[in-house]
Design an enzyme around this catalytic site. Structure first.
Site, PDB file in Angstrom:
ATOM      1  CG  PHE A  12      -1.825  -1.253   1.220  1.00 50.26           C
ATOM      2  CD1 PHE A  12      -2.715  -1.541   0.197  1.00 50.26           C
ATOM      3  CD2 PHE A  12      -1.669  -2.173   2.245  1.00 50.26           C
ATOM      4  CE1 PHE A  12      -3.456  -2.713   0.208  1.00 50.26           C
ATOM      5  CE2 PHE A  12      -2.405  -3.349   2.252  1.00 50.26           C
ATOM      6  CZ  PHE A  12      -3.301  -3.620   1.236  1.00 50.26           C
ATOM      7  NE  ARG A  13       2.211   2.695  -5.156  1.00 43.06           N
ATOM      8  CZ  ARG A  13       3.031   2.088  -6.007  1.00 43.06           C
ATOM      9  NH1 ARG A  13       4.333   2.100  -5.800  1.00 43.06           N
ATOM     10  NH2 ARG A  13       2.578   1.495  -7.064  1.00 43.06           N
TER      11      ARG A  13
END
Ligand SMILES: Cc1cc2nc3c(=O)[nH]c(=O)nc-3n(C[C@H](O)[C@H](O)[C@H](O)COP(=O)(O)O)c2cc1C
Length: 205
Positions: A182-183
């Site tokens: 999710f970065r």
């Protein structure tokens, strides 16, 4: 798990950057399809305009990160103009990035000679034949220059051109980045402190 034990999960725990860099480069050497030591080198010209291109890292230790080039090339002139540079490694197979910034030193004559002597004969001739980054009239003109220098140095030693040597980026900061879901990536930056040691800071991704 990397053989060095510096896994992607625990790299943020290390206290100094060089062991970690060595471990990541070693991992990359095993997983990249080629040139794990390829690195983007950023410089700034006299007008403050940034420039970037790939080079090959040819050595590193606590004194810095070394690469070799033609000092009369664009990058050579840009570095000689302000003696500063930055590097960015990206190992896609590992989803890892390392960034290095700092002042630049010229390697010693002895160091440059030692590295030059390890290069294949054709590469040593090439260093003479290429006026790197300057306009080339035709491929034939380059081949002619190679033929001329091959005739000049048919056997034995090929001296190192005085314009061909190495630069060492002496890191002020070294940042390690590893992809997380999710970065929400892990980022750790090491900054050299006034005692010559390293301060470590975690950064938002
Ligand atoms: C993977 C890779 C590695 C390279 N390694 C070097 C190198 O170690 N030294 C070098 O002078 N050029 C190297 N080059 C070529 C440079 O990227 C660049 O084209 C050349 O040095 C001229 O750059 P300049 O005009 O900015 O000086 C490499 C290119 C690639 C794609």
């Amino acid at each position: 798990m990397s053989e060095t034990g510096l896994t992607s999960g625990d790299f943020t725990e290390v206290a100094e950057p060089f062991r970690l860099f060595a471990a990541w480069l070693e991992d990359a050497t095993k997983s990249e399809i080629n040139d794990a030591n390829g690195v983007a080198l950023a410089t700034v010209d006299a007008e403050g305009m940034p420039d970037v291109r790939m080079v090959l890292l040819k050595g590193f230790d606590e004194s810095g990160f070394v690469f070799y080039t033609n000092f009369e090339s664009a990058k050579g002139r840009e570095i000689l103009g302000n003696m500063k540079a930055a590097m960015c490694f990206h190992w896609k197979s590992l989803r890892r990035q390392v960034r290095v910034r700092g002042p630049v030193e010229i390697v010693t004559e002895a160091e440059a000679d030692a590295y030059y002597a390890t290069r294949p004969r054709g590469s040593r001739i090439g260093a003479w034949a290429s006026k790197q980054s300057r306009p080339l009239e035709s491929r034939f003109a380059l081949e002619k220059a190679v033929a001329e220098y091959t005739a000049r140095y048919p056997i034995g030693e090929i001296p190192r051109p005085k314009y061909w040597s190495g630069f060492r980026i002496v890191p002020q900061t070294i940042e390690f980045w590893h992809d997380r879901p999710f970065r929400l990536h892990d980022r750790i930056v090491f900054s050299r402190n006034t005692q010559g040691g390293w301060d470590k800071t975690r950064l938002y991704p």
